[in-house]
Design a protein around this motif. Structure first.
Motif, PDB file in Angstrom:
ATOM      1  N   ASN A  60       0.821  -1.209   0.000  1.00  0.00           N
ATOM      2  CA  ASN A  60       0.000   0.000   0.000  1.00  0.00           C
ATOM      3  C   ASN A  60       0.857   1.263   0.000  1.00  0.00           C
ATOM      4  O   ASN A  60       0.508   2.257  -0.639  1.00  0.00           O
ATOM      5  CB  ASN A  60      -0.963   0.001   1.191  1.00  0.00           C
ATOM      6  N   LYS A  80      -5.217   8.299  -9.799  1.00  0.00           N
ATOM      7  CA  LYS A  80      -6.465   7.835  -9.194  1.00  0.00           C
ATOM      8  C   LYS A  80      -6.453   6.318  -9.023  1.00  0.00           C
ATOM      9  O   LYS A  80      -6.823   5.802  -7.963  1.00  0.00           O
ATOM     10  CB  LYS A  80      -7.656   8.254 -10.049  1.00  0.00           C
ATOM     11  N   MET A  81      -6.005   5.613 -10.055  1.00  0.00           N
ATOM     12  CA  MET A  81      -5.953   4.152  -9.979  1.00  0.00           C
ATOM     13  C   MET A  81      -5.020   3.700  -8.853  1.00  0.00           C
ATOM     14  O   MET A  81      -5.349   2.800  -8.079  1.00  0.00           O
ATOM     15  CB  MET A  81      -5.467   3.571 -11.309  1.00  0.00           C
ATOM     16  N   TYR A  83      -4.069   5.489  -6.163  1.00  0.00           N
ATOM     17  CA  TYR A  83      -4.669   5.842  -4.869  1.00  0.00           C
ATOM     18  C   TYR A  83      -5.678   4.770  -4.457  1.00  0.00           C
ATOM     19  O   TYR A  83      -5.699   4.337  -3.303  1.00  0.00           O
ATOM     20  CB  TYR A  83      -5.379   7.201  -4.930  1.00  0.00           C
ATOM     21  N   GLU A  84      -6.489   4.329  -5.414  1.00  0.00           N
ATOM     22  CA  GLU A  84      -7.481   3.295  -5.112  1.00  0.00           C
ATOM     23  C   GLU A  84      -6.813   1.977  -4.734  1.00  0.00           C
ATOM     24  O   GLU A  84      -7.267   1.288  -3.809  1.00  0.00           O
ATOM     25  CB  GLU A  84      -8.427   3.114  -6.298  1.00  0.00           C
ATOM     26  N   LYS A  85      -5.731   1.624  -5.421  1.00  0.00           N
ATOM     27  CA  LYS A  85      -4.999   0.396  -5.079  1.00  0.00           C
ATOM     28  C   LYS A  85      -4.363   0.511  -3.699  1.00  0.00           C
ATOM     29  O   LYS A  85      -4.326  -0.459  -2.947  1.00  0.00           O
ATOM     30  CB  LYS A  85      -3.935   0.094  -6.132  1.00  0.00           C
ATOM     31  N   ILE A  87      -5.474   2.304  -1.179  1.00  0.00           N
ATOM     32  CA  ILE A  87      -6.555   2.188  -0.196  1.00  0.00           C
ATOM     33  C   ILE A  87      -6.980   0.733  -0.043  1.00  0.00           C
ATOM     34  O   ILE A  87      -7.129   0.224   1.077  1.00  0.00           O
ATOM     35  CB  ILE A  87      -7.750   3.066  -0.610  1.00  0.00           C
ATOM     36  N   SER A  88      -7.155   0.055  -1.159  1.00  0.00           N
ATOM     37  CA  SER A  88      -7.577  -1.345  -1.140  1.00  0.00           C
ATOM     38  C   SER A  88      -6.554  -2.232  -0.439  1.00  0.00           C
ATOM     39  O   SER A  88      -6.902  -3.088   0.375  1.00  0.00           O
ATOM     40  CB  SER A  88      -7.816  -1.825  -2.566  1.00  0.00           C
ATOM     41  N   GLU A  99      -4.902   3.428   5.448  1.00  0.00           N
ATOM     42  CA  GLU A  99      -6.043   3.491   4.518  1.00  0.00           C
ATOM     43  C   GLU A  99      -6.536   4.938   4.455  1.00  0.00           C
ATOM     44  O   GLU A  99      -6.973   5.403   3.408  1.00  0.00           O
ATOM     45  CB  GLU A  99      -7.139   2.562   5.021  1.00  0.00           C
TER      46      GLU A  99
END
Length: 101
Positions: A60, A80-81, A83-85, A87-88, A99
């Motif tokens: 992360n 954006k992609m 950041y989402e990864k 967080i996930s 997170e």
């Protein structure tokens, strides 16, 4: 155990320096941005090695640095992609405090 603590400290230092460097690249004047981007890239490269050896702990963090670099390069879709990864990955690995970053 001392070596393990030293290695962990080095990895966390690379992560924090990467975040700081990319933030400073965003906030710096035109002539200073490149030096901060390069420093952030070096930190990201160091953290990549840690992420490959311990995905659970560092994945992360690496995605967050990747997102920050992409943002600095005005590649907002990739940012954006990533950041989402980030967080996930933080959620999957139970790093609730990261997170939120």
């Amino acid at each position: 155990n001392t070596w393990a603590n030293l290695f962990l400290t080095h990895a966390l230092h690379a992560f924090n320096m990467g975040l700081i460097s990319f933030w400073l690249a965003r906030k710096s004047r035109e002539g200073q941005q490149q030096q901060w981007l390069e420093r952030g890239k070096r930190s990201k490269l160091a953290l990549k090695k840690w992420a490959e050896s311990s995905q659970w702990t560092f994945e992360n963090k690496w995605y967050l640095l990747e997102a920050e670099e992409s943002y600095c390069n005005n590649d907002f879709d990739t940012a954006k992609m990533c950041y989402e990864k980030a967080i996930s990955s933080a959620k999957d690995h139970k790093f609730v405090h990261e997170e939120a970053l």
